[in-house]
Enzyme design. Sequence first.
Site, PDB file in Angstrom:
ATOM      1  N   LYS B  79     -61.227  19.185  -2.517  1.00 27.97           N
ATOM      2  CA  LYS B  79     -59.897  18.928  -1.930  1.00 27.97           C
ATOM      3  C   LYS B  79     -58.814  19.191  -2.976  1.00 27.97           C
ATOM      4  O   LYS B  79     -58.983  18.825  -4.147  1.00 27.97           O
ATOM      5  CB  LYS B  79     -59.838  17.473  -1.442  1.00 27.97           C
ATOM      6  CG  LYS B  79     -58.578  17.117  -0.645  1.00 27.97           C
ATOM      7  CD  LYS B  79     -58.629  15.683  -0.110  1.00 27.97           C
ATOM      8  CE  LYS B  79     -57.403  15.343   0.732  1.00 27.97           C
ATOM      9  NZ  LYS B  79     -57.438  13.968   1.270  1.00 27.97           N
ATOM     10  N   SER B 159     -56.221  13.361   6.340  1.00 28.71           N
ATOM     11  CA  SER B 159     -55.665  14.463   5.571  1.00 28.71           C
ATOM     12  C   SER B 159     -56.708  15.432   5.026  1.00 28.71           C
ATOM     13  O   SER B 159     -56.371  16.551   4.653  1.00 28.71           O
ATOM     14  CB  SER B 159     -54.868  13.906   4.413  1.00 28.71           C
ATOM     15  OG  SER B 159     -55.720  13.272   3.454  1.00 28.71           O
ATOM     16  N   SER B 183     -58.440   9.135   5.927  1.00 28.61           N
ATOM     17  CA  SER B 183     -58.415  10.572   5.655  1.00 28.61           C
ATOM     18  C   SER B 183     -59.768  11.208   5.349  1.00 28.61           C
ATOM     19  O   SER B 183     -59.852  12.439   5.247  1.00 28.61           O
ATOM     20  CB  SER B 183     -57.474  10.868   4.483  1.00 28.61           C
ATOM     21  OG  SER B 183     -56.141  10.802   4.899  1.00 28.61           O
TER      22      SER B 183
END
Lengths: 95, 499
Positions: B79, B159, B183
């Site tokens: 990420k 997210s 998330s």
Amino acid sequence: MDVDADTVRRIARLARLRVTEEEVAALQGELSGILDWIEQLDEVDTSVVEPLTRVIPMTLKKRADKVTDGEIEEQILANAPAQEDAMFAVPKVVE
Amino acid sequence: MTELTHLTLAEARDRLKRKDVSATELTKAFLDAIARGNDALNAYVLPTPEHALKQAGESDARLAKGQDRALEGLPLGIKDLYCTKGVRTTACSNVLGDFTPTYESTVTQNLWDAGAIMLGKLNNDEFAMGSSNETSRFGPVTNPWRRKGSNVGLVPGGSSGGSSAAVAADLCLAATATDTGGSIRQPAAITGTVGIKPTYGRCSRWGIVAFASSLDQAGPITKTVRDAAIMLRHMASTDPKDSTSVEFIVPDYEAAIGRSIKGLKVGVPKEYRMDGMPAEIEELWQKGVSWLKDAGASVQEVSLPHTKYALPAYYIVAPAEASSNLARYDGVRYGEREPGGDLIGTYEATRGAGFGAEVRRRVLIGTYVLSAGYYDAYYIKAQKVRSLIKRDFDEAFEKVDVLLTPTTPGPAFGIGEVSGDPVQMYLNDIFTVTVNMAGLPGISVPAGLSSEATPLGLQLIGKPFDEETLFRVGAVIEAAAGRFTPPQAWWAPVGTRRR
């Protein structure tokens, strides 16, 4: 909760965030909506409750007051948008 | 023959050790899959093929010498919230420009020390603020799943939408992610993948771009529960650089997989049965209850009376902490600078131009609730409500060992369908956010398909540092529900057929 245009401008100034006049109008509605929704917390009686300060019981760790890092001036400045004489350069602050 | 990219992390690990595939072959298979599929999915914001092949060569040398480490040669996606030394890290915000860290986050360093390979940086909502991956500076990610008979692009959740999409589409074996209000678990649920947010303090936050420091935790998104156990073991550590990282030894989570749940006490919190909950979510939940009973667990209803207040309290605490954390983006030390005359003008111009609409909204809300005269009414009030939420869980865990809930209120929605109203978007996190507020571990495991033929997940919530029970029970759900993979690899132009 009605957030007026002056409040939006004042908060934006505190947050050091430039907003256009068009954005001020839109933000008034959005922020009012969010704050209205948050207001349901008033239903909860918290008169005898302590605010939470940590989710897991722990005491703040301490370490010896010794320098373990340093001499990395180049690394620290590597991403600077502007630098001069091994310092971050900013617009003039004092006349 | 199964394509290499279809392997689970555990299967790939075992084949590398048996030497019937090399780390370089495996890495090339993923780089090829990314080259073919990423244009359509937008899961990676920065593929790093040269870096990956270099690491793969080193892994092959170690494997040949019998010096392989636990994750030797396993290609992962990272990420873009994790700082990676020498590799651009932006949190998918314009304000960070081409920021290239001169240091590595503790979690990713742990993974490289265990021999893993980085395929590239994955898309996410800007500063991890979002539930649909629509606020990224690099544009939205498309979910590899589509509604039955439809070509409409669906969101992969957020997210960590790049992480969930990349894992679901076989563009990596597993991915790192982060979870502040859901998330990891929400994107996992709506892409048919597994995601675990460990207990606060289990993974170091050092080197991960901060959103809300009292809520943020790192964790993996993977194809299976076993893979999540393998990943978490090597992400977690005790880190002197993060004062909230705990000093407990990291257990061998994988050993929990396959252990019996006979006699385990499972709680079903009645307040999670929300008004207007879709029938298919309720049915999925009941299926979960039956599976756990069939495996020998006992199930009872429990009460978490302050559940409905978790989300509004979160939307005070998280923006407050975010407005403070994001104060560092001032155009002086890193990122893009937007000249604005004097110094304050430069701050305002830099931040005005660099932050997207959702981040601006949250910075303003955070600044408002922390401003003079409002701090007690909002922030302290929210932290008091948080104490009550935590107490609810403490009391429930006196009666039961683990809680079972749905992960999300519904399946993946279309790109652009919910973005008009911030509060509607926030409601996606209604079942996940309580867990962050109380610092507990939570896992989402795929459990079925919606009426639209898209994935749904069930969430298990555990006692602090009892991730092992989550893996043990998660594996039972997985065994009963089966695995869920997108029926067609529409994103890969040659029309390759899966399975």
